[in-house]
Structures are given as C-alpha cells and as structure tokens.
Design a protein around this motif. Structure first.
Motif, PDB file in Angstrom:
ATOM      1  N   GLU A 184     -59.881   3.822   3.409  1.00  0.00           N
ATOM      2  CA  GLU A 184     -60.436   4.772   4.376  1.00  0.00           C
ATOM      3  C   GLU A 184     -61.951   4.859   4.257  1.00  0.00           C
ATOM      4  O   GLU A 184     -62.667   4.923   5.258  1.00  0.00           O
ATOM      5  CB  GLU A 184     -59.811   6.160   4.181  1.00  0.00           C
ATOM      6  CG  GLU A 184     -58.308   6.228   4.433  1.00  0.00           C
ATOM      7  CD  GLU A 184     -57.477   5.738   3.258  1.00  0.00           C
ATOM      8  OE1 GLU A 184     -58.073   5.440   2.189  1.00  0.00           O
ATOM      9  OE2 GLU A 184     -56.252   5.618   3.410  1.00  0.00           O
ATOM     10  N   THR A 185     -62.441   4.846   3.014  1.00  0.00           N
ATOM     11  CA  THR A 185     -63.888   4.916   2.796  1.00  0.00           C
ATOM     12  C   THR A 185     -64.576   3.676   3.355  1.00  0.00           C
ATOM     13  O   THR A 185     -65.600   3.766   4.048  1.00  0.00           O
ATOM     14  CB  THR A 185     -64.195   5.051   1.292  1.00  0.00           C
ATOM     15  OG1 THR A 185     -63.577   6.249   0.797  1.00  0.00           O
ATOM     16  CG2 THR A 185     -65.694   5.119   1.048  1.00  0.00           C
ATOM     17  N   LEU A 186     -64.016   2.497   3.061  1.00  0.00           N
ATOM     18  CA  LEU A 186     -64.628   1.267   3.545  1.00  0.00           C
ATOM     19  C   LEU A 186     -64.580   1.204   5.074  1.00  0.00           C
ATOM     20  O   LEU A 186     -65.540   0.757   5.716  1.00  0.00           O
ATOM     21  CB  LEU A 186     -63.938   0.053   2.939  1.00  0.00           C
ATOM     22  CG  LEU A 186     -64.528  -1.303   3.339  1.00  0.00           C
ATOM     23  CD1 LEU A 186     -66.002  -1.391   2.944  1.00  0.00           C
ATOM     24  CD2 LEU A 186     -63.729  -2.444   2.698  1.00  0.00           C
ATOM     25  N   ARG A 235     -64.813   3.636   7.159  1.00  0.00           N
ATOM     26  CA  ARG A 235     -65.904   4.468   7.676  1.00  0.00           C
ATOM     27  C   ARG A 235     -67.247   3.750   7.513  1.00  0.00           C
ATOM     28  O   ARG A 235     -68.103   3.803   8.401  1.00  0.00           O
ATOM     29  CB  ARG A 235     -65.935   5.819   6.952  1.00  0.00           C
ATOM     30  CG  ARG A 235     -64.805   6.762   7.352  1.00  0.00           C
ATOM     31  CD  ARG A 235     -65.087   8.183   6.877  1.00  0.00           C
ATOM     32  NE  ARG A 235     -65.221   8.260   5.430  1.00  0.00           N
ATOM     33  CZ  ARG A 235     -64.201   8.484   4.604  1.00  0.00           C
ATOM     34  NH1 ARG A 235     -62.973   8.629   5.092  1.00  0.00           N
ATOM     35  NH2 ARG A 235     -64.396   8.568   3.297  1.00  0.00           N
ATOM     36  N   GLN A 236     -67.430   3.089   6.376  1.00  0.00           N
ATOM     37  CA  GLN A 236     -68.694   2.396   6.128  1.00  0.00           C
ATOM     38  C   GLN A 236     -68.902   1.218   7.084  1.00  0.00           C
ATOM     39  O   GLN A 236     -70.043   0.848   7.382  1.00  0.00           O
ATOM     40  CB  GLN A 236     -68.724   1.896   4.679  1.00  0.00           C
ATOM     41  CG  GLN A 236     -68.792   3.013   3.647  1.00  0.00           C
ATOM     42  CD  GLN A 236     -68.607   2.494   2.232  1.00  0.00           C
ATOM     43  OE1 GLN A 236     -67.912   1.501   2.006  1.00  0.00           O
ATOM     44  NE2 GLN A 236     -69.237   3.164   1.268  1.00  0.00           N
ATOM     45  N   ARG A 290     -70.809  -5.988   6.772  1.00  0.00           N
ATOM     46  CA  ARG A 290     -71.231  -5.140   7.888  1.00  0.00           C
ATOM     47  C   ARG A 290     -72.020  -5.963   8.911  1.00  0.00           C
ATOM     48  O   ARG A 290     -71.825  -5.845  10.122  1.00  0.00           O
ATOM     49  CB  ARG A 290     -72.065  -3.962   7.371  1.00  0.00           C
ATOM     50  CG  ARG A 290     -72.403  -2.964   8.463  1.00  0.00           C
ATOM     51  CD  ARG A 290     -73.341  -1.878   7.972  1.00  0.00           C
ATOM     52  NE  ARG A 290     -72.676  -0.964   7.061  1.00  0.00           N
ATOM     53  CZ  ARG A 290     -73.063  -0.724   5.818  1.00  0.00           C
ATOM     54  NH1 ARG A 290     -74.106  -1.377   5.310  1.00  0.00           N
ATOM     55  NH2 ARG A 290     -72.431   0.143   5.064  1.00  0.00           N
ATOM     56  N   ARG A 341     -67.662   1.094  10.222  1.00  0.00           N
ATOM     57  CA  ARG A 341     -67.603   1.512  11.623  1.00  0.00           C
ATOM     58  C   ARG A 341     -68.970   1.332  12.274  1.00  0.00           C
ATOM     59  O   ARG A 341     -70.011   1.616  11.673  1.00  0.00           O
ATOM     60  CB  ARG A 341     -67.161   2.963  11.709  1.00  0.00           C
ATOM     61  CG  ARG A 341     -66.842   3.437  13.130  1.00  0.00           C
ATOM     62  CD  ARG A 341     -66.328   4.860  13.093  1.00  0.00           C
ATOM     63  NE  ARG A 341     -65.102   4.961  12.304  1.00  0.00           N
ATOM     64  CZ  ARG A 341     -64.829   5.929  11.443  1.00  0.00           C
ATOM     65  NH1 ARG A 341     -65.722   6.889  11.218  1.00  0.00           N
ATOM     66  NH2 ARG A 341     -63.693   5.952  10.789  1.00  0.00           N
ATOM     67  N   ILE A 347     -61.258  -0.808  -4.052  1.00  0.00           N
ATOM     68  CA  ILE A 347     -61.875  -0.097  -2.926  1.00  0.00           C
ATOM     69  C   ILE A 347     -60.879   0.887  -2.302  1.00  0.00           C
ATOM     70  O   ILE A 347     -59.667   0.706  -2.375  1.00  0.00           O
ATOM     71  CB  ILE A 347     -62.401  -1.075  -1.854  1.00  0.00           C
ATOM     72  CG1 ILE A 347     -61.239  -1.846  -1.206  1.00  0.00           C
ATOM     73  CG2 ILE A 347     -63.411  -2.016  -2.421  1.00  0.00           C
ATOM     74  CD1 ILE A 347     -60.880  -1.382   0.157  1.00  0.00           C
ATOM     75  N   GLU A 348     -61.427   1.935  -1.675  1.00  0.00           N
ATOM     76  CA  GLU A 348     -60.607   2.877  -0.926  1.00  0.00           C
ATOM     77  C   GLU A 348     -60.652   2.465   0.542  1.00  0.00           C
ATOM     78  O   GLU A 348     -61.727   2.479   1.158  1.00  0.00           O
ATOM     79  CB  GLU A 348     -61.144   4.305  -1.092  1.00  0.00           C
ATOM     80  CG  GLU A 348     -60.961   4.883  -2.481  1.00  0.00           C
ATOM     81  CD  GLU A 348     -59.495   5.118  -2.811  1.00  0.00           C
ATOM     82  OE1 GLU A 348     -58.691   5.257  -1.860  1.00  0.00           O
ATOM     83  OE2 GLU A 348     -59.165   5.137  -4.005  1.00  0.00           O
TER      84      GLU A 348
END
Length: 407
Positions: free
Chosen positions: A374-376, A378-379, A351, A381, A371-372
């Motif tokens: 879509e989840t990563l 979002r994290q 990040r 962004r 890892i997923e």
C-alpha cells in the motif's frame, strides 16, 4: 470451557426458539433490513419484547444477516454466536468433506467438538447418524437447536464429553462407537491465534492419536501447519476460494488417496491437483514474457513444480513462488500477468519508468520483499492515465521490480 458460558446464554437460545423468540427475531430482521441503526433498533425491540430479550434477538438477527452470503437460506434459521460464526466452515465445503468421509458407505460419525453443529448437520445430510460431542453446554445447545432447525435432529445425538478422553479410549477403528470422525481443534484463545499445535484444544497428541486410531477421520488444521507434522500415510489437503486458503485438512489413512492435494474452488466447482509423493522443486530460470502467481493452495501443498511442468514454466528465483513462461496461462492454478518491464528495484527509477509509460495508478504485489504494497502504491501514484501491476520480488537473488499489464 463450561465455566466461561454466560449464565443466561443457554436460556436465551431456548427463548429464541419459542414462538415469542421467533417473532422477536423476525422483527429484528425486519428492522435490520430497513437499515435501522443499533440504538433505534434496540429501543424499538425493548418496547416490544422487553429489555431482557431485545439484545439477544438483535444480535442473532445481525449474525444471521452476516451469515447469509455464505450459508444461504440456512442462515435464516441458524442459531449462532459471534465466535461460532467465525469458526464455522463453509457449508459447501462441509458437505464435500462429509461426502468424502462417508463415501465407503460408513453411516455413523462423531463430530468431536461440535461448536454450533455445522459439521454435524453436513454429516447428517450426507446420510450419517451423528454423535455431536462437546464439553461446552452452549455449544451443545446451539448444535441441538441447529439440527432441529435444519430438520436432521432425528439423526443427531448431542452429548457432553471430553474429546481427549474419547480419543484415548478409541479402539477397533472407532471413536465413541462411531466409524468416522471430524475434529476441528480450537486454535484461538483470548482472541489470539495459537500457532503451536501443542497448544490447540485438543492438543496435537490427540490429533495424531485420532488419525492413528480411526482410519476414517478428518481433522481441520491451521493452513500454516509444518509439513513435518503430517503423519506418514495421512493425506494433507489445502483448500482455497477467492484466492485465499479457507481450510487445511488431514485425512486419516482409511480416506487418504494421495500424498498432498491442492483444491481450488471457483464458481462452485472444486479443481484438484494431487501428488502421490513429493514432486520436488521446480527449476529456476530468467524472467520471460509472462509471470504466473500460483494459487495459495498450490503453494502450501508443495505442488508448484507440477504446475510449472504443465506450463513449461520456471521459477524466477529458487526461493520464490512466482513462475515465468513464454505464454499466458488460465485459472485455476495460477493468475497470469504480462511482463512489460524488468528492472532492479529502485524507487526513483521505477517511478520514472512509470511516468514515461504514462502510468498513474498501480497495484503492487510482492513476494520475498519487505516493502509494504500500500505504501509503495501511494509512492508510485502519478498523473498518468494508464494502469499497471508492479510485482516486487527477487529474481536470481536480486531485488527486482516487474512492471506488468501496462494499459
């Protein structure tokens, strides 16, 4: 199974083929084209054609609308159910299969388990006299209707029969008196996929027997089929379009030309990668300036090493199908990404790096990681104006993040 056919389904198909049914379909299609919602459309149709007919007309018009992007003009006259539309292959691929199957001049073919008859039509259009076989009376009705609607019914005979029995009786390189055959075993039951080939319908022993007894045969199988299941001398082919595998095929010994084949369809053209024997694995090496993601058909066919050799590329990890090289590569075999950063996977550090590079939007890809995406995504962004592709994978066994195509 015959007992599973709704009692009025065949009667509905027959009515839809009448002038009254054709008019009702045209009206339903017009309502759909206007954007009419389900309730309003059915209400209007019931008033015009009767409550017992409106639902069938609306449903078929809706299915034809769904089929149009794939089937083109043929969709406007096809007779389908939701299940047969999902099961039907792409017409261009069916035509390609038929042309290869009949390339030696063979002029008779059996479509074993004809469903809605899309393979039957392709075989007839390729010049064969076709015996379309199914034990499901609705499948036979749909196949007969589609053969007539598409103008090939003079070359099609639709009959009741059990595929297991017909293959058991195959002799002299023929099945049901035909010199070629297409088989697409049902791989779903109760809305769920059956992963075990022994639970397909017909089951794997029938598939193996057909390939053994009828040299000019092609069987559609699940893309995830274990390579160990492929009989000796039988060619296995994986076909992809738009980055997804759309069919996997086993070609009988009278048609087989290679050990494995990967076919990538782009812009209507079929690009083929073949090997006469197992080429073995590609070597592994450190991440270089470009990351290459092989097409799924290349991966499933076991031909990644051929692409690696052509590109001068190596695997990022012996167990991961990502390649890396010093130069960009174009399609069809891979998609390429410029590697800007390589770091051990750590969410906080990743990040921070993206913030430092003014990256606010990312696309996450992964292979060999839990890892997923879509989840990563979002994290990761953030407020930055830039974009990047983040690839989470293993490099030499170590969980790693590759930051690519930063812009």
């Amino acid at each position: 199974m015959p007992g599973e056919v709704p009692p009025d389904a065949i009667a509905q198909v027959r009515w839809l083929r009448t002038p009254e049914g054709t008019a009702a379909l045209a009206r339903a299609a017009a309502l759909l084209a206007e954007g009419t919602d389900l309730l309003t459309g059915l209400t209007r149709l019931r008033a015009e054609v009767g409550a017992g007919r409106a639902g069938a007309a609306w449903e078929l018009a809706r299915l034809r609308d769904r089929a149009r992007p794939v089937f083109g003009a043929d969709a406007d006259v096809l007779f389908l159910t939701a299940d047969t539309l999902e099961q039907a292959g792409r017409p261009a691929l069916a035509a390609r299969r038929a042309a290869r199957l009949l390339a030696d001049g063979t002029d008779s073919a059996a479509d074993l388990g004809c469903a809605a008859g899309t393979d039957t039509v392709a075989l007839a259009r390729a010049g064969a006299r076709v015996l379309a076989v199914d034990r499901d009376p609705l499948a036979r009705e749909l196949t007969a209707a589609n053969a007539a609607a598409l103008g090939v019914d003079d070359d099609v005979w639709v009959v009741a029969g059990d595929v297991v029995d017909l293959v058991d009786a195959a002799r002299g390189g023929e099945v049901a008196g035909c010199a070629a055959a297409v088989l697409d075993p049902a791989r779903r039951a109760g809305g769920r996929r059956r992963l075990d080939p022994d639970r397909w319908s017909p089951p794997w022993p029938t598939v193996a027997a057909l390939l053994d007894r009828v040299p000019r045969a092609v069987v559609k199988v699940a893309p995830g089929l274990d390579h160990a299941r492929v009989p000796a001398g039988v060619e296995a082919e994986w076909v992809s379009t738009g980055g997804s595998i759309v069919e996997a095929l086993l070609w009988g010994r009278g048609v087989s030309a290679v050990w494995r084949r990967a076919t990538v369809v782009r812009d209507g053209a079929a690009h083929e990668l073949t090997a006469g024997a197992d080429p073995g694995p590609a070597p592994a090496g450190p991440v270089r300036g470009w990351l290459h993601e092989p097409d799924p058909a290349v991966i499933r066919s076991g031909l990644v090493s051929l692409v690696a050799a052509d590109l001068g590329a190596t695997l990022v990890d012996p167990t991961i199908a990502y390649l890396t090289s010093d130069t960009v590569a174009g399609p069809p075999w891979v998609s390429s990404y410029r590697v800007d950063e390589v770091l051990p996977f750590n969410l906080k550090k990743l990040r921070a790096l993206l913030r430092a590079r003014d990256v606010g939007r990312v696309v996450v890809k992964k292979r060999g990681s839990a890892i997923e995406p879509e989840t990563l995504a979002r994290q990761l962004r953030g407020p930055g104006a830039g974009t990047a592709t983040v690839v989470v994978t293993r490099v030499a066994g170590v969980p790693t993040a590759l930051v690519c195509d930063v812009s």
